[in-house]
Design a protein around this motif. Sequence first.
Motif, PDB file in Angstrom:
ATOM      1  N   LYS A   3      30.709  34.144  58.315  1.00 29.64           N
ATOM      2  CA  LYS A   3      31.221  34.929  57.192  1.00 29.64           C
ATOM      3  C   LYS A   3      31.979  33.985  56.268  1.00 29.64           C
ATOM      4  O   LYS A   3      32.794  33.183  56.736  1.00 29.64           O
ATOM      5  N   LEU A   4      31.727  34.091  54.964  1.00 29.22           N
ATOM      6  CA  LEU A   4      32.354  33.206  53.994  1.00 29.22           C
ATOM      7  C   LEU A   4      33.010  34.027  52.894  1.00 29.22           C
ATOM      8  O   LEU A   4      32.382  34.917  52.313  1.00 29.22           O
ATOM      9  N   LEU A   5      34.269  33.722  52.608  1.00 29.38           N
ATOM     10  CA  LEU A   5      34.965  34.296  51.462  1.00 29.38           C
ATOM     11  C   LEU A   5      34.866  33.298  50.318  1.00 29.38           C
ATOM     12  O   LEU A   5      35.305  32.147  50.446  1.00 29.38           O
ATOM     13  N   ILE A   6      34.278  33.724  49.200  1.00 30.17           N
ATOM     14  CA  ILE A   6      34.091  32.867  48.030  1.00 30.17           C
ATOM     15  C   ILE A   6      35.051  33.334  46.946  1.00 30.17           C
ATOM     16  O   ILE A   6      34.988  34.486  46.508  1.00 30.17           O
ATOM     17  N   ILE A   7      35.945  32.438  46.519  1.00 27.27           N
ATOM     18  CA  ILE A   7      36.939  32.781  45.494  1.00 27.27           C
ATOM     19  C   ILE A   7      36.508  32.152  44.177  1.00 27.27           C
ATOM     20  O   ILE A   7      36.415  30.932  44.056  1.00 27.27           O
ATOM     21  N   GLY A   8      36.233  33.002  43.186  1.00 31.06           N
ATOM     22  CA  GLY A   8      35.757  32.551  41.892  1.00 31.06           C
ATOM     23  C   GLY A   8      34.403  33.163  41.599  1.00 31.06           C
ATOM     24  O   GLY A   8      33.635  33.483  42.521  1.00 31.06           O
ATOM     25  N   CYS A   9      34.106  33.332  40.297  1.00 23.82           N
ATOM     26  CA  CYS A   9      32.848  33.966  39.931  1.00 23.82           C
ATOM     27  C   CYS A   9      32.312  33.402  38.615  1.00 23.82           C
ATOM     28  O   CYS A   9      31.681  34.119  37.844  1.00 23.82           O
ATOM     29  N   GLY A  10      32.536  32.089  38.391  1.00 25.83           N
ATOM     30  CA  GLY A  10      32.005  31.428  37.205  1.00 25.83           C
ATOM     31  C   GLY A  10      30.630  30.844  37.470  1.00 25.83           C
ATOM     32  O   GLY A  10      29.913  31.247  38.397  1.00 25.83           O
ATOM     33  N   GLY A  11      30.253  29.850  36.655  1.00 26.58           N
ATOM     34  CA  GLY A  11      28.919  29.271  36.756  1.00 26.58           C
ATOM     35  C   GLY A  11      28.655  28.585  38.080  1.00 26.58           C
ATOM     36  O   GLY A  11      27.598  28.784  38.696  1.00 26.58           O
ATOM     37  N   ASP A  61      43.995  38.067  42.565  1.00 30.61           N
ATOM     38  CA  ASP A  61      44.647  37.027  41.781  1.00 30.61           C
ATOM     39  C   ASP A  61      44.838  35.844  42.719  1.00 30.61           C
ATOM     40  O   ASP A  61      45.627  35.916  43.673  1.00 30.61           O
ATOM     41  N   ALA A  62      44.127  34.759  42.478  1.00 31.43           N
ATOM     42  CA  ALA A  62      44.138  33.624  43.406  1.00 31.43           C
ATOM     43  C   ALA A  62      45.491  32.941  43.489  1.00 31.43           C
ATOM     44  O   ALA A  62      45.724  32.140  44.402  1.00 31.43           O
ATOM     45  N   MET A  63      46.406  33.241  42.564  1.00 31.26           N
ATOM     46  CA  MET A  63      47.746  32.666  42.624  1.00 31.26           C
ATOM     47  C   MET A  63      48.703  33.516  43.452  1.00 31.26           C
ATOM     48  O   MET A  63      49.822  33.108  43.718  1.00 31.26           O
ATOM     49  N   ASP A  64      48.265  34.697  43.862  1.00 34.94           N
ATOM     50  CA  ASP A  64      49.093  35.599  44.674  1.00 34.94           C
ATOM     51  C   ASP A  64      48.815  35.299  46.146  1.00 34.94           C
ATOM     52  O   ASP A  64      47.903  35.851  46.751  1.00 34.94           O
ATOM     53  N   VAL A  65      49.613  34.415  46.719  1.00 36.46           N
ATOM     54  CA  VAL A  65      49.354  33.926  48.075  1.00 36.46           C
ATOM     55  C   VAL A  65      49.393  35.056  49.099  1.00 36.46           C
ATOM     56  O   VAL A  65      48.523  35.147  49.975  1.00 36.46           O
ATOM     57  N   ALA A  66      50.361  35.936  48.987  1.00 31.07           N
ATOM     58  CA  ALA A  66      50.489  37.025  49.963  1.00 31.07           C
ATOM     59  C   ALA A  66      49.273  37.945  49.921  1.00 31.07           C
ATOM     60  O   ALA A  66      48.709  38.310  50.966  1.00 31.07           O
ATOM     61  N   ALA A  67      48.851  38.325  48.722  1.00 32.82           N
ATOM     62  CA  ALA A  67      47.687  39.213  48.589  1.00 32.82           C
ATOM     63  C   ALA A  67      46.415  38.520  49.057  1.00 32.82           C
ATOM     64  O   ALA A  67      45.542  39.134  49.697  1.00 32.82           O
ATOM     65  N   LEU A  68      46.305  37.237  48.752  1.00 33.72           N
ATOM     66  CA  LEU A  68      45.120  36.486  49.149  1.00 33.72           C
ATOM     67  C   LEU A  68      45.061  36.334  50.674  1.00 33.72           C
ATOM     68  O   LEU A  68      43.999  36.513  51.290  1.00 33.72           O
ATOM     69  N   ALA A  69      46.186  36.035  51.291  1.00 31.44           N
ATOM     70  CA  ALA A  69      46.235  35.930  52.749  1.00 31.44           C
ATOM     71  C   ALA A  69      45.906  37.268  53.408  1.00 31.44           C
ATOM     72  O   ALA A  69      45.215  37.322  54.435  1.00 31.44           O
ATOM     73  N   MET A  93      45.136  27.115  49.371  1.00 27.77           N
ATOM     74  CA  MET A  93      45.405  26.392  50.621  1.00 27.77           C
ATOM     75  C   MET A  93      46.556  27.042  51.380  1.00 27.77           C
ATOM     76  O   MET A  93      46.497  27.179  52.615  1.00 27.77           O
ATOM     77  N   ASP A  94      47.605  27.438  50.665  1.00 30.88           N
ATOM     78  CA  ASP A  94      48.732  28.131  51.307  1.00 30.88           C
ATOM     79  C   ASP A  94      48.265  29.421  51.987  1.00 30.88           C
ATOM     80  O   ASP A  94      48.673  29.733  53.118  1.00 30.88           O
ATOM     81  N   ALA A  99      46.746  32.649  56.788  1.00 29.14           N
ATOM     82  CA  ALA A  99      45.777  33.534  57.447  1.00 29.14           C
ATOM     83  C   ALA A  99      44.992  32.850  58.559  1.00 29.14           C
ATOM     84  O   ALA A  99      44.270  33.517  59.309  1.00 29.14           O
ATOM     85  N   GLY A 100      45.107  31.519  58.674  1.00 25.62           N
ATOM     86  CA  GLY A 100      44.396  30.797  59.731  1.00 25.62           C
ATOM     87  C   GLY A 100      42.911  30.634  59.464  1.00 25.62           C
ATOM     88  O   GLY A 100      42.079  30.893  60.334  1.00 25.62           O
ATOM     89  N   VAL A 101      42.557  30.163  58.249  1.00 26.33           N
ATOM     90  CA  VAL A 101      41.150  30.048  57.850  1.00 26.33           C
ATOM     91  C   VAL A 101      40.882  28.646  57.297  1.00 26.33           C
ATOM     92  O   VAL A 101      41.714  28.083  56.582  1.00 26.33           O
TER      93      VAL A 101
END
Length: 419
Positions: A3-11, A61-69, A93-94, A99-101
């Motif tokens: 399973k892969l989480l992909i962050i971003g949706c540009g080119g 929001d990739a800058m929201d560490v808590a929400a991203l984790a 990275m944080d 989250a241990g990923v």
Amino acid sequence: MAKLLIIGCGGVASVAIHKCCQNSEVFTDIMIASRTKSKCDAIKEQLEGKTATKIQTAQIDAMDVAALAALMRSYAPDAVLNVALPYQDLAIMDACLEAGVHYIDTANYECEDTNDPAWREIYEKRCKELGFTAFFDYSWQWAYDEKFKKSGLTALLGSGFDPGVTSVFSAYALKHYFDTIETIDILDCNGGDHGYPFATNFNPEINLREVSAPGSYWEDGRWIEIPAMSIHREYDFAEVGKKDMYLLHHEEIESLAKNIPGVRRIRFFMTFGQSYLTHMRCLENVGMLSTTPVEFNGQQIVPIQFLKALLPDPASLGPRTVGKTNIGCIFTGLNDGKKKTIYIYNVCDHQECYREVGSQAISYTTGVPAMIGAMLVAQGKWQKPGVYNLEQFDPDPFMDALNRWGLPWKVDENPATVE
């Protein structure tokens, strides 16, 4: 199966997503997460029914560490592929540590606000100690090494083409062709034509900041910095022809100087047409490349961000871009006591990329290696605790995967060198 989480949706993200879905034997499940969920949903709709990979989407929001984790813990991926903006690397990275990923990206960290006093203090100290003034370097991410080691997690940095494939080419050359590599010249040629008077092939903020900055190269154990675009060479590229190229600072120089033992000189060259350079110099002269906010009609705007809004979206260039890229590395060194020179490179056709995944070759040549790096980490083939660049792993499985997934490479054992 992974399973892969992909962050971003540009080119670049779009290419990586398409390639993950082609590689459904490995990537059984992916989640696409971006600030604009509608973009993620559009790609999901485009691919569903054409792949066995199960696709989910999320707004983040990739800058929201808590929400991203929290998203990582909820989805429980085997790895996270960061194809968002370099500004967001440290936050992602944080979140991975929390989250241990495992973590994979394609470009090293840059600070969005280069006038931030805390960042500026560290940056200026680095400039004095190392001797180059680029706004991007690996020190910020390498500083996470101990944290990733203690967490038992892998962080793979720069799994694009340059950096990325060029790093793997270097490790492959050292393993199979040389006892010692003395010089590396990285050549990035885009022979494509999109028909616009001026456009950038990837994020304009990153592209224009990189190109307008002073150049630098590594020689005899130290950095040598030069005025922007002041070293020019012409090179005859296979399947593209003769092109003007200019020496730039580039991040893989920093990691290769650290990880390729005995290397004496490393340079990076990129091709540019005269129209591009004329437009860029004009924009720079009038202040449009500045990252410092200015007041306009009672609002604070950042000139380069405003310029980005005016320029064609790099993701839209695919249908109209024709021609080929040629990207690779010329190596000189010693093998069995004898001088040796080789050129390892890939040629990629813009229109072939568009027919396959709806993208021009610049996004393709970054998105394919992003998928491959994520695959090797998720499979455990490139997994060890800590923060690593690609040349620190066995290059063979990556080189094999390039041939399989759309970026076949060639070796020229009698290339022209760059004087």
